[in-house]
Design a protein around this motif. Sequence first.
Motif, PDB file in Angstrom:
ATOM      1  N   UNK A   1      -7.776  27.940 -27.987  1.00 60.20           N
ATOM      2  CA  UNK A   1      -8.384  29.009 -27.328  1.00 60.20           C
ATOM      3  C   UNK A   1      -9.818  29.324 -27.824  1.00 60.20           C
ATOM      4  N   UNK A   2      -9.747  29.341 -29.097  1.00 58.46           N
ATOM      5  CA  UNK A   2     -10.919  29.674 -30.188  1.00 58.46           C
ATOM      6  C   UNK A   2     -11.941  28.583 -29.973  1.00 58.46           C
ATOM      7  N   UNK A  77      -6.924  27.905 -43.558  1.00 64.96           N
ATOM      8  CA  UNK A  77      -5.435  27.820 -42.947  1.00 64.96           C
ATOM      9  C   UNK A  77      -5.391  29.063 -42.233  1.00 64.96           C
ATOM     10  N   UNK A  78      -6.418  29.807 -42.450  1.00 65.11           N
ATOM     11  CA  UNK A  78      -6.145  31.344 -41.842  1.00 65.11           C
ATOM     12  C   UNK A  78      -7.583  31.444 -40.890  1.00 65.11           C
ATOM     13  N   UNK A  79      -7.374  31.646 -39.608  1.00 66.81           N
ATOM     14  CA  UNK A  79      -8.692  31.658 -38.810  1.00 66.81           C
ATOM     15  C   UNK A  79      -9.210  33.072 -39.120  1.00 66.81           C
ATOM     16  N   UNK A 140      -6.256  20.480 -35.159  1.00 68.99           N
ATOM     17  CA  UNK A 140      -6.805  21.834 -34.596  1.00 68.99           C
ATOM     18  C   UNK A 140      -6.000  22.200 -33.695  1.00 68.99           C
ATOM     19  N   UNK A 141      -4.606  21.965 -34.233  1.00 75.64           N
ATOM     20  CA  UNK A 141      -3.621  22.622 -33.291  1.00 75.64           C
ATOM     21  C   UNK A 141      -2.701  23.456 -33.956  1.00 75.64           C
ATOM     22  N   UNK A 142      -1.660  23.451 -34.002  1.00 78.31           N
ATOM     23  CA  UNK A 142      -0.883  24.356 -34.726  1.00 78.31           C
ATOM     24  C   UNK A 142      -0.645  24.126 -36.289  1.00 78.31           C
ATOM     25  N   UNK A 143      -0.755  23.196 -36.839  1.00 72.61           N
ATOM     26  CA  UNK A 143      -0.553  22.931 -38.465  1.00 72.61           C
ATOM     27  C   UNK A 143      -1.581  22.154 -38.930  1.00 72.61           C
TER      28      UNK A 143
END
Length: 329
Positions: A1-2, A77-79, A140-143
């Motif tokens: 999304x971002x 690891x933290x947006x 760039x997905x979940x992990x």
Amino acid sequence: LMIHSLYSNQEIFLRELISNASDAIDKLRFAALADASLLEGQGDFQIQVDVDKEAGTVTLSDNGIGMNRDEVIENLGTIAKSGTAAFLENLTGDQQKDSQLIGQFGVGFYSAFIVAERVEVHTRKAGESASEGVLWESHGEAEFSIEASPKETRGTTITLYLKKDCEEFADDWRVRSVIKKYSDHISVPVMMAKPPAPPAEGEEPEENPAVEHEAINAATALWTRSRTQVSDDEYREFYKHVSHDFEDPLTWSHNKVEGKLEYTSLLYLPKKAPFDMWNRDMNRGVKLYVQRTFIMDDAEQFLPTYLRFVKGVVDSNDLSLNVSREILQ
């Protein structure tokens, strides 16, 4: 999304990653004032950009402060965790003014995923041993994955493996033009490989010629210098650079304004009326910079419409931009 909703323009990723590299170098400059050993005997700061058309990659390297394993996890690891914002909080008021740090939202790094399907970050913190290097990788997905990986030099190297539809950014000329547009005036030289010279007639091209690098940005922002240090010729030259006019300007005004808002402006009057002057929709000529990084050149609010022929730049550290740094709040 971002990644897909934040930035309207693909080429922004280069501006963001170069700004991050510039911040890392400024942080090291600051830290080295207290502890010179962090420089590891190498004080020439630079950012290097390499493209590989065959592999479809873009690589950005800086010799700034680098990160250790914990910082990599915390920052990448933290947006929206901005290391620069945290760093600025710990500086006194005067130090904050002296620093030329750009990043404030902690999201610029993720703009890499607009064009890349996979991103690798190889980094080592200044002052730590070569074996302390860290390799971070994500699609760039979940992990993401993270592992120890020795690195001889301090700083950070980011490798973008471009998506199929973004391979234009593996082109040397395309990357050069984007860097000139957005990062021409940041204070660190941005280096790229010189194109190989064509062989002389009758000669075979060299198999593996030595690669020379050259700075492709101006690395000085004329408007940040005081008026007494800038010659009239430099002012005229800069006018031609910002206006694409081949004649000298009629006059100019260079001001540093302090108060509730601090900003610097360098504005020019052209000698002749531009050909599209009667067109109310003509492009306005004042470019906005924040901390010497180009933000936008279509800011309507700076001057009334009837002054749309004025050219120049406004640079302020106090403007609040939206998170993608494309819109004034």
